[in-house]
Design a protein around this motif. Sequence first.
Motif, PDB file in Angstrom:
ATOM      1  N   SER A 115      -6.940   4.111   3.696  1.00  0.00           N
ATOM      2  CA  SER A 115      -6.253   4.357   2.431  1.00  0.00           C
ATOM      3  C   SER A 115      -6.840   5.574   1.718  1.00  0.00           C
ATOM      4  N   ASN A 116      -5.961   6.335   1.064  1.00  0.00           N
ATOM      5  CA  ASN A 116      -6.382   7.436   0.192  1.00  0.00           C
ATOM      6  C   ASN A 116      -7.313   8.419   0.897  1.00  0.00           C
TER       7      ASN A 116
ATOM      8  N   GLU B 242       1.450   7.754  -6.128  1.00  0.00           N
ATOM      9  CA  GLU B 242       0.256   8.502  -6.520  1.00  0.00           C
ATOM     10  C   GLU B 242       0.065   9.764  -5.673  1.00  0.00           C
ATOM     11  N   HIS B 243       1.045  10.066  -4.803  1.00  0.00           N
ATOM     12  CA  HIS B 243       1.018  11.272  -3.961  1.00  0.00           C
ATOM     13  C   HIS B 243      -0.272  11.336  -3.131  1.00  0.00           C
ATOM     14  N   LYS B 244      -0.592  10.221  -2.482  1.00  0.00           N
ATOM     15  CA  LYS B 244      -1.792  10.138  -1.650  1.00  0.00           C
ATOM     16  C   LYS B 244      -1.408   9.934  -0.190  1.00  0.00           C
ATOM     17  N   GLN B 245      -2.307  10.363   0.689  1.00  0.00           N
ATOM     18  CA  GLN B 245      -2.090  10.209   2.119  1.00  0.00           C
ATOM     19  C   GLN B 245      -2.784   8.940   2.628  1.00  0.00           C
ATOM     20  N   VAL B 246      -2.220   8.384   3.681  1.00  0.00           N
ATOM     21  CA  VAL B 246      -2.807   7.220   4.350  1.00  0.00           C
ATOM     22  C   VAL B 246      -2.932   7.559   5.832  1.00  0.00           C
TER      23      VAL B 246
ATOM     24  N   SER C 112     -12.475  -0.540   1.652  1.00  0.00           N
ATOM     25  CA  SER C 112     -11.087  -0.423   1.205  1.00  0.00           C
ATOM     26  C   SER C 112     -10.120  -0.195   2.367  1.00  0.00           C
ATOM     27  N   ASP C 113     -10.653   0.112   3.552  1.00  0.00           N
ATOM     28  CA  ASP C 113      -9.808   0.314   4.731  1.00  0.00           C
ATOM     29  C   ASP C 113      -9.536  -1.027   5.422  1.00  0.00           C
TER      30      ASP C 113
ATOM     31  N   ALA D 267       0.841   4.500  -2.562  1.00  0.00           N
ATOM     32  CA  ALA D 267       0.410   5.819  -2.117  1.00  0.00           C
ATOM     33  C   ALA D 267       1.473   6.869  -2.412  1.00  0.00           C
TER      34      ALA D 267
ATOM     35  N   ASN E 140      -8.498  12.230   2.127  1.00  0.00           N
ATOM     36  CA  ASN E 140      -8.472  13.541   1.475  1.00  0.00           C
ATOM     37  C   ASN E 140      -7.792  14.603   2.331  1.00  0.00           C
TER      38      ASN E 140
ATOM     39  N   LEU F 261       0.808  -1.224   0.000  1.00  0.00           N
ATOM     40  CA  LEU F 261       0.000   0.000   0.000  1.00  0.00           C
ATOM     41  C   LEU F 261       0.839   1.270   0.000  1.00  0.00           C
TER      42      LEU F 261
END
Length: 323
Positions: free
Chosen positions: A235-236, A175-179, A219-220, A172, A238, A168
Amino acid sequence: MNSMMNTLIELQNSNQPISSELHNIIELNDQLNALSCTQEYCQILFNWLNRTYNIHTFKILTFDVEKNLRNIVFHKGAEFNELNNSNLIQYTQSIFSYKNSQVFIEADNEDHMEILANQKSLFDFLFYLIQPSLRAMIIQKNYEEVQTIDHVTGLYNRNYLLEHLRKLLPLAQREHKQVGFLMVGIDHFKAVIDEFDYNIGDKVLIELAKDLEKNVRTSDLVIRLDSDEFLIVLSNINSIEDTINVAHKLISSFASCEVNVNAYTNQTLKKTICVGATIYPDDSTSVDQLLKNTDIALYEARNNGRSQALLYTKEEESSIDLF
């Protein structure tokens, strides 16, 4: 061996041009025998059935006779009714004394079913031949699940968490995403054991596990780490605010849950939780450090009282004394 010989004799007497079909089945069996991954094994088997017999719907599951539980190992295609379905081909074998594996193949329509029925001898030979390797795959999957499943709550455990994060977090990052990470602890859980017993303690843990899963996305990931502590991987996300909002939602939801501690008197028990939060990659990119961050935040949240949520900050780490 007798069953295989009978199948071969039946095939030879059926006047079908079977040499190439048998060769393909034996070749498939050799390929499957070389595999060690359950999903890859099932996918290759399905691809072969799809390519050879135009099969679009295929399911492998296990059935626990003692618990009357079914667990899907692999499924491709549409959902279907396994009872009173005239377009199904089914194969069953014993895995353990209490567990069977079941393979279901569904035809697209009556004409397709007739075509498959005419190939029954070949199907029988195929599933006879792959029976040992299929059984070994399912035993391996069962062993892996035992190693990664918490036996009290049915949630995944720390072993699974590390494997999940290994996949994961790099995704992340790309894709420059936060977790978001939430460490959940039950307020004064030891008092439950002291006042009642470990069975009631397990009931509280089970109730919390169900409530946590109910209040996060599919998805979590919800993990039981140890004792009364759980970890949720969001995951992902905002924003940081979203993570804290989830924490407050979990606190509020569990506060209304009741655990039945005495079936005769209908005595119930209510408990509360605290939550510590941290964010990837803002707070750290190290799994060990992220877990440490949530642990610190949970510790500080508990110091503030019951039903508290707290976001990790570096200032807390520099001032806290965990020992």
